[in-house]
Design a protein around this motif. Structure first.
Motif, PDB file in Angstrom:
ATOM      1  N   SER A  83      -9.312   1.473  13.745  1.00  0.00           N
ATOM      2  CA  SER A  83      -8.075   2.469  13.797  1.00  0.00           C
ATOM      3  C   SER A  83      -7.277   1.559  14.212  1.00  0.00           C
ATOM      4  O   SER A  83      -6.666   0.667  13.797  1.00  0.00           O
ATOM      5  N   TRP A  84      -5.851   2.856  13.777  1.00  0.00           N
ATOM      6  CA  TRP A  84      -4.563   2.403  14.051  1.00  0.00           C
ATOM      7  C   TRP A  84      -3.800   3.280  14.776  1.00  0.00           C
ATOM      8  O   TRP A  84      -3.746   3.855  15.006  1.00  0.00           O
ATOM      9  N   THR A  85      -1.822   2.054  15.478  1.00  0.00           N
ATOM     10  CA  THR A  85      -1.410   1.959  15.901  1.00  0.00           C
ATOM     11  C   THR A  85      -0.946   3.546  15.582  1.00  0.00           C
ATOM     12  O   THR A  85       0.165   3.842  15.763  1.00  0.00           O
ATOM     13  N   GLY A  86      -0.461   2.760  14.171  1.00  0.00           N
ATOM     14  CA  GLY A  86       0.661   3.106  13.244  1.00  0.00           C
ATOM     15  C   GLY A  86       1.904   2.502  13.309  1.00  0.00           C
ATOM     16  O   GLY A  86       2.847   2.801  12.414  1.00  0.00           O
ATOM     17  N   ARG A  87       1.594   1.717  13.666  1.00  0.00           N
ATOM     18  CA  ARG A  87       2.833   0.523  13.973  1.00  0.00           C
ATOM     19  C   ARG A  87       2.142  -0.638  13.222  1.00  0.00           C
ATOM     20  O   ARG A  87       0.275  -0.966  12.484  1.00  0.00           O
ATOM     21  N   GLY A  88       3.587  -1.333  12.206  1.00  0.00           N
ATOM     22  CA  GLY A  88       3.017  -2.276  11.399  1.00  0.00           C
ATOM     23  C   GLY A  88       2.249  -2.688  10.274  1.00  0.00           C
ATOM     24  O   GLY A  88       2.502  -0.801   9.639  1.00  0.00           O
ATOM     25  N   ARG A  89       1.895  -3.253   8.871  1.00  0.00           N
ATOM     26  CA  ARG A  89       0.916  -3.293   8.274  1.00  0.00           C
ATOM     27  C   ARG A  89       0.091  -2.529   8.718  1.00  0.00           C
ATOM     28  O   ARG A  89      -0.764  -1.967   8.925  1.00  0.00           O
ATOM     29  N   LYS A  90      -0.036  -1.163   7.153  1.00  0.00           N
ATOM     30  CA  LYS A  90      -1.020  -0.551   7.135  1.00  0.00           C
ATOM     31  C   LYS A  90      -2.721  -1.810   7.356  1.00  0.00           C
ATOM     32  O   LYS A  90      -2.526  -2.548   6.245  1.00  0.00           O
ATOM     33  N   PRO A  91      -3.647  -1.313   7.750  1.00  0.00           N
ATOM     34  CA  PRO A  91      -4.967  -1.425   7.485  1.00  0.00           C
ATOM     35  C   PRO A  91      -5.411  -1.640   6.379  1.00  0.00           C
ATOM     36  O   PRO A  91      -5.140  -0.364   5.814  1.00  0.00           O
ATOM     37  N   LEU A  92      -6.406  -2.515   5.517  1.00  0.00           N
ATOM     38  CA  LEU A  92      -7.054  -2.360   4.643  1.00  0.00           C
ATOM     39  C   LEU A  92      -7.784  -0.843   4.280  1.00  0.00           C
ATOM     40  O   LEU A  92      -7.899  -0.187   2.969  1.00  0.00           O
ATOM     41  N   TRP A  93      -8.155  -0.654   5.062  1.00  0.00           N
ATOM     42  CA  TRP A  93      -8.905   0.352   5.293  1.00  0.00           C
ATOM     43  C   TRP A  93      -7.623   2.071   4.751  1.00  0.00           C
ATOM     44  O   TRP A  93      -8.303   2.939   4.322  1.00  0.00           O
ATOM     45  N   VAL A  94      -7.023   1.425   5.487  1.00  0.00           N
ATOM     46  CA  VAL A  94      -5.333   3.187   5.605  1.00  0.00           C
ATOM     47  C   VAL A  94      -5.048   2.681   3.959  1.00  0.00           C
ATOM     48  O   VAL A  94      -5.644   4.420   3.537  1.00  0.00           O
ATOM     49  N   VAL A  95      -4.998   1.772   3.943  1.00  0.00           N
ATOM     50  CA  VAL A  95      -4.813   1.592   1.971  1.00  0.00           C
ATOM     51  C   VAL A  95      -5.812   1.742   1.185  1.00  0.00           C
ATOM     52  O   VAL A  95      -5.654   2.813   0.263  1.00  0.00           O
ATOM     53  N   ALA A  96      -6.397   1.589   1.639  1.00  0.00           N
ATOM     54  CA  ALA A  96      -8.178   2.177   0.391  1.00  0.00           C
ATOM     55  C   ALA A  96      -8.036   3.981   0.414  1.00  0.00           C
ATOM     56  O   ALA A  96      -7.924   4.499   0.051  1.00  0.00           O
ATOM     57  N   TRP A  97      -7.588   4.292   1.850  1.00  0.00           N
ATOM     58  CA  TRP A  97      -7.788   5.820   2.526  1.00  0.00           C
ATOM     59  C   TRP A  97      -7.197   6.343   1.617  1.00  0.00           C
ATOM     60  O   TRP A  97      -7.189   7.610   0.770  1.00  0.00           O
TER      61      TRP A  97
END
Length: 110
Positions: A83-97
């Protein structure tokens, strides 16, 4: 005093003298402030414990305060542990998505 005409050694001595005077005056100012605070305490019939406890209640933040964790706004569709809060740097799984052409809104937790 025109500093550009003062000898280097004299400048160093001047700096040392100024630093010493600043320390002396700072000490005087602190002593003066402490005296004023003690006079106010005596005048109003307070003690140090009263002052300390009341100042904590007046909005000073304790050093041990903790913040509530921010809730996640996005979750991986196949792995709920990501999961991700939407704050800060995007996690790698979000970038891949996103790189795969998917929309960020598809990951939003509803």
């Amino acid at each position: 005093m025109e500093l550009s005409t003062v000898d280097f050694a004299e400048l160093l001595q001047l700096r040392a003298d100024v630093d010493a005077e600043i320390r002396r005056r700072e000490s005087e100012e602190k002593a003066k402030a402490a005296k004023q605070v003690l006079e106010l305490i005596r005048t109003h019939g307070l003690d140090i414990e009263d002052i300390a406890s009341k100042s904590a209640k007046l909005g000073s933040v304790p050093a041990t305060s903790t913040r509530k964790p921010v809730e996640a706004k996005y979750r991986h569709p196949d792995d709920a542990s990501l999961s991700w809060t939407g704050r800060g740097r995007k996690p790698l799984w979000v970038v891949a998505w996103l790189d795969a052409g998917h929309a960020l809104e598809a990951l939003q937790i509803k």
